[in-house]
Design a protein around this motif. Structure first.
Motif, mmCIF file in Angstrom:
data_model
loop_
_atom_site.group_PDB
_atom_site.id
_atom_site.type_symbol
_atom_site.label_atom_id
_atom_site.label_comp_id
_atom_site.label_asym_id
_atom_site.label_seq_id
_atom_site.Cartn_x
_atom_site.Cartn_y
_atom_site.Cartn_z
ATOM 1 N N GLU A 1 17.142 127.954 92.209
ATOM 2 C CA GLU A 1 16.617 128.522 91.266
ATOM 3 C C GLU A 1 17.505 129.596 90.629
ATOM 4 O O GLU A 1 17.209 130.341 89.885
ATOM 5 C CB GLU A 1 15.200 129.408 91.716
ATOM 6 C CG GLU A 1 14.072 128.210 92.178
ATOM 7 C CD GLU A 1 12.939 128.731 92.658
ATOM 8 O OE1 GLU A 1 13.008 129.956 92.838
ATOM 9 O OE2 GLU A 1 12.122 127.979 92.916
ATOM 10 N N ARG A 2 18.848 129.790 91.110
ATOM 11 C CA ARG A 2 19.737 130.805 90.609
ATOM 12 C C ARG A 2 20.238 130.136 89.338
ATOM 13 O O ARG A 2 20.371 129.246 89.048
ATOM 14 C CB ARG A 2 20.736 130.981 91.653
ATOM 15 C CG ARG A 2 20.157 131.658 93.045
ATOM 16 C CD ARG A 2 21.369 131.860 93.880
ATOM 17 N NE ARG A 2 20.635 132.441 95.104
ATOM 18 C CZ ARG A 2 20.957 132.065 96.311
ATOM 19 N NH1 ARG A 2 21.734 130.877 96.654
ATOM 20 N NH2 ARG A 2 20.426 132.573 97.326
ATOM 21 N N TRP A 3 20.567 131.296 88.497
ATOM 22 C CA TRP A 3 21.452 131.143 87.273
ATOM 23 C C TRP A 3 22.935 131.273 87.814
ATOM 24 O O TRP A 3 23.389 132.197 88.384
ATOM 25 C CB TRP A 3 20.992 132.207 86.265
ATOM 26 C CG TRP A 3 21.976 132.078 84.821
ATOM 27 C CD1 TRP A 3 22.486 131.028 84.325
ATOM 28 C CD2 TRP A 3 22.412 133.234 84.325
ATOM 29 N NE1 TRP A 3 23.216 131.344 83.324
ATOM 30 C CE2 TRP A 3 23.074 132.731 83.076
ATOM 31 C CE3 TRP A 3 22.187 134.516 84.434
ATOM 32 C CZ2 TRP A 3 23.760 133.639 82.282
ATOM 33 C CZ3 TRP A 3 22.452 135.455 83.284
ATOM 34 C CH2 TRP A 3 23.434 134.694 82.195
ATOM 35 N N VAL A 4 23.781 130.126 87.688
ATOM 36 C CA VAL A 4 25.158 129.950 88.024
ATOM 37 C C VAL A 4 26.018 129.699 86.919
ATOM 38 O O VAL A 4 25.929 128.867 86.292
ATOM 39 C CB VAL A 4 25.030 129.091 89.417
ATOM 40 C CG1 VAL A 4 26.552 128.824 89.841
ATOM 41 C CG2 VAL A 4 24.168 129.191 90.313
ATOM 42 N N ARG A 5 27.079 130.271 87.253
ATOM 43 C CA ARG A 5 28.376 130.007 86.146
ATOM 44 C C ARG A 5 29.646 130.030 86.967
ATOM 45 O O ARG A 5 29.723 130.673 87.753
ATOM 46 C CB ARG A 5 28.338 131.427 84.916
ATOM 47 C CG ARG A 5 27.117 131.116 83.938
ATOM 48 C CD ARG A 5 26.782 132.356 83.255
ATOM 49 N NE ARG A 5 27.220 133.912 83.828
ATOM 50 C CZ ARG A 5 26.275 134.533 84.663
ATOM 51 N NH1 ARG A 5 25.264 133.789 85.338
ATOM 52 N NH2 ARG A 5 26.701 135.671 85.238
ATOM 53 N N GLY A 6 30.391 129.087 86.286
ATOM 54 C CA GLY A 6 31.899 129.305 86.857
ATOM 55 C C GLY A 6 32.863 128.986 85.835
ATOM 56 O O GLY A 6 32.603 128.451 84.919
ATOM 57 N N PRO B 1 21.191 124.377 89.119
ATOM 58 C CA PRO B 1 22.159 123.790 90.201
ATOM 59 C C PRO B 1 21.572 123.357 91.348
ATOM 60 O O PRO B 1 20.345 123.764 91.688
ATOM 61 C CB PRO B 1 23.011 125.064 90.343
ATOM 62 C CG PRO B 1 22.077 126.294 90.204
ATOM 63 C CD PRO B 1 21.271 125.792 88.921
ATOM 64 N N VAL B 2 22.328 122.477 92.223
ATOM 65 C CA VAL B 2 21.910 122.320 93.470
ATOM 66 C C VAL B 2 22.718 122.645 94.617
ATOM 67 O O VAL B 2 24.079 122.499 94.380
ATOM 68 C CB VAL B 2 21.243 120.709 93.533
ATOM 69 C CG1 VAL B 2 20.216 120.286 92.456
ATOM 70 C CG2 VAL B 2 22.657 119.795 93.248
ATOM 71 N N LEU B 3 22.289 122.923 95.634
ATOM 72 C CA LEU B 3 23.067 123.315 96.716
ATOM 73 C C LEU B 3 23.587 122.056 97.429
ATOM 74 O O LEU B 3 22.454 121.224 97.858
ATOM 75 C CB LEU B 3 22.387 124.309 97.598
ATOM 76 C CG LEU B 3 22.335 125.771 97.081
ATOM 77 C CD1 LEU B 3 21.488 126.516 98.107
ATOM 78 C CD2 LEU B 3 24.031 126.559 97.131
ATOM 79 N N VAL B 4 24.645 121.851 98.035
ATOM 80 C CA VAL B 4 25.080 120.594 98.610
ATOM 81 C C VAL B 4 25.947 120.986 99.734
ATOM 82 O O VAL B 4 26.644 121.398 99.857
ATOM 83 C CB VAL B 4 25.813 119.445 97.743
ATOM 84 C CG1 VAL B 4 26.085 118.306 98.562
ATOM 85 C CG2 VAL B 4 25.127 119.334 96.533
ATOM 86 N N TRP B 5 25.378 120.361 100.989
ATOM 87 C CA TRP B 5 26.073 120.381 102.168
ATOM 88 C C TRP B 5 26.761 119.058 102.574
ATOM 89 O O TRP B 5 26.136 118.225 102.653
ATOM 90 C CB TRP B 5 25.208 120.863 103.412
ATOM 91 C CG TRP B 5 24.726 122.342 103.279
ATOM 92 C CD1 TRP B 5 25.315 123.289 103.913
ATOM 93 C CD2 TRP B 5 23.495 122.641 102.377
ATOM 94 N NE1 TRP B 5 24.341 124.497 103.550
ATOM 95 C CE2 TRP B 5 23.373 124.146 102.740
ATOM 96 C CE3 TRP B 5 22.570 122.293 101.790
ATOM 97 C CZ2 TRP B 5 22.492 124.702 102.372
ATOM 98 C CZ3 TRP B 5 21.582 123.106 101.384
ATOM 99 C CH2 TRP B 5 21.680 124.339 101.426
ATOM 100 N N GLU B 6 28.324 119.220 102.716
ATOM 101 C CA GLU B 6 28.802 117.930 102.712
ATOM 102 C C GLU B 6 28.865 117.768 104.513
ATOM 103 O O GLU B 6 29.013 118.890 105.169
ATOM 104 C CB GLU B 6 30.154 118.069 102.294
ATOM 105 C CG GLU B 6 30.225 118.077 100.944
ATOM 106 C CD GLU B 6 31.868 117.927 100.267
ATOM 107 O OE1 GLU B 6 32.150 116.910 99.789
ATOM 108 O OE2 GLU B 6 32.298 119.052 100.367
ATOM 109 N N LEU C 1 28.176 123.997 98.777
ATOM 110 C CA LEU C 1 28.861 124.084 97.533
ATOM 111 C C LEU C 1 27.730 123.986 96.151
ATOM 112 O O LEU C 1 26.781 123.392 96.511
ATOM 113 C CB LEU C 1 29.979 123.286 97.329
ATOM 114 C CG LEU C 1 29.902 121.930 97.443
ATOM 115 C CD1 LEU C 1 29.520 121.039 96.039
ATOM 116 C CD2 LEU C 1 31.244 121.197 97.849
ATOM 117 N N TYR C 2 27.974 124.078 94.879
ATOM 118 C CA TYR C 2 26.900 123.779 93.986
ATOM 119 C C TYR C 2 27.549 122.300 93.302
ATOM 120 O O TYR C 2 28.617 122.219 93.161
ATOM 121 C CB TYR C 2 27.126 124.987 92.887
ATOM 122 C CG TYR C 2 26.331 126.119 93.361
ATOM 123 C CD1 TYR C 2 25.018 125.970 93.408
ATOM 124 C CD2 TYR C 2 26.819 127.286 93.388
ATOM 125 C CE1 TYR C 2 24.043 127.128 93.788
ATOM 126 C CE2 TYR C 2 26.093 128.389 93.473
ATOM 127 C CZ TYR C 2 24.585 128.288 93.845
ATOM 128 O OH TYR C 2 24.025 129.483 94.053
#
Length: 137
Positions: free
Chosen positions: A23-28, A41-46, A53-54
């Motif tokens: 639910e975060r607002w994320v910028r790169g 965004p979605v959090l992804v665990w490899e 990572l996002y």
């Protein structure tokens, strides 16, 4: 068009990736150029990587800065389907972005973090705070 999941539950893909909507607002950014600005965004665990990572919906990524990778990497990022080079202000960053093979993450793009891998986006923000190395999970 990407469907934005809203439930806060970790999901597993058939490939073994774990992912969760954020639910975060994320910028790169790369330098002064904002490459991604996302409220979905979605959090992804490899596999075998302890920190997430996002990944971002395509429509929240500056795809005009992405080029098909000239020399795609193999054996990285849990079987990435497509790699992209990132071109910002005349600088070409090879394999800076990728997609995952998982159908659940179709329509999302992930990026390298400069402080995590030595290449990629060099400034990341969650809400108004700059973060380093990886997202908070």
């Amino acid at each position: 068009m990407t469907t934005f999941p809203t439930a806060r539950a970790v999901r597993t893909t058939p490939e073994g990736l774990l992912w969760e909507p954020s639910e975060r607002w994320v910028r790169g950014r790369r330098g002064e150029v904002t490459v991604v600005d996302s409220r979905h965004p979605v959090l992804v665990w490899e596999l075998e990587v302890p920190v997430p990572l996002y990944a971002f919906p395509r429509e929240e990524v500056r795809e005009d800065l992405l080029r098909p990778a000239k020399n795609p990497r193999s054996g990285t990022h849990s079987g990435s389907r497509i790699f992209y080079d990132l071109e910002v202000d005349g600088e070409l960053l090879e394999n800076a972005a990728w997609t995952f093979p998982a159908a659940d993450l179709c329509g999302h793009i992930a990026f390298e973090w400069l402080r995590r891998s030595g290449r990629g986006l060099d400034h990341w923000y969650e809400e108004e705070e700059e973060i380093f190395v990886h997202p908070r999970d």
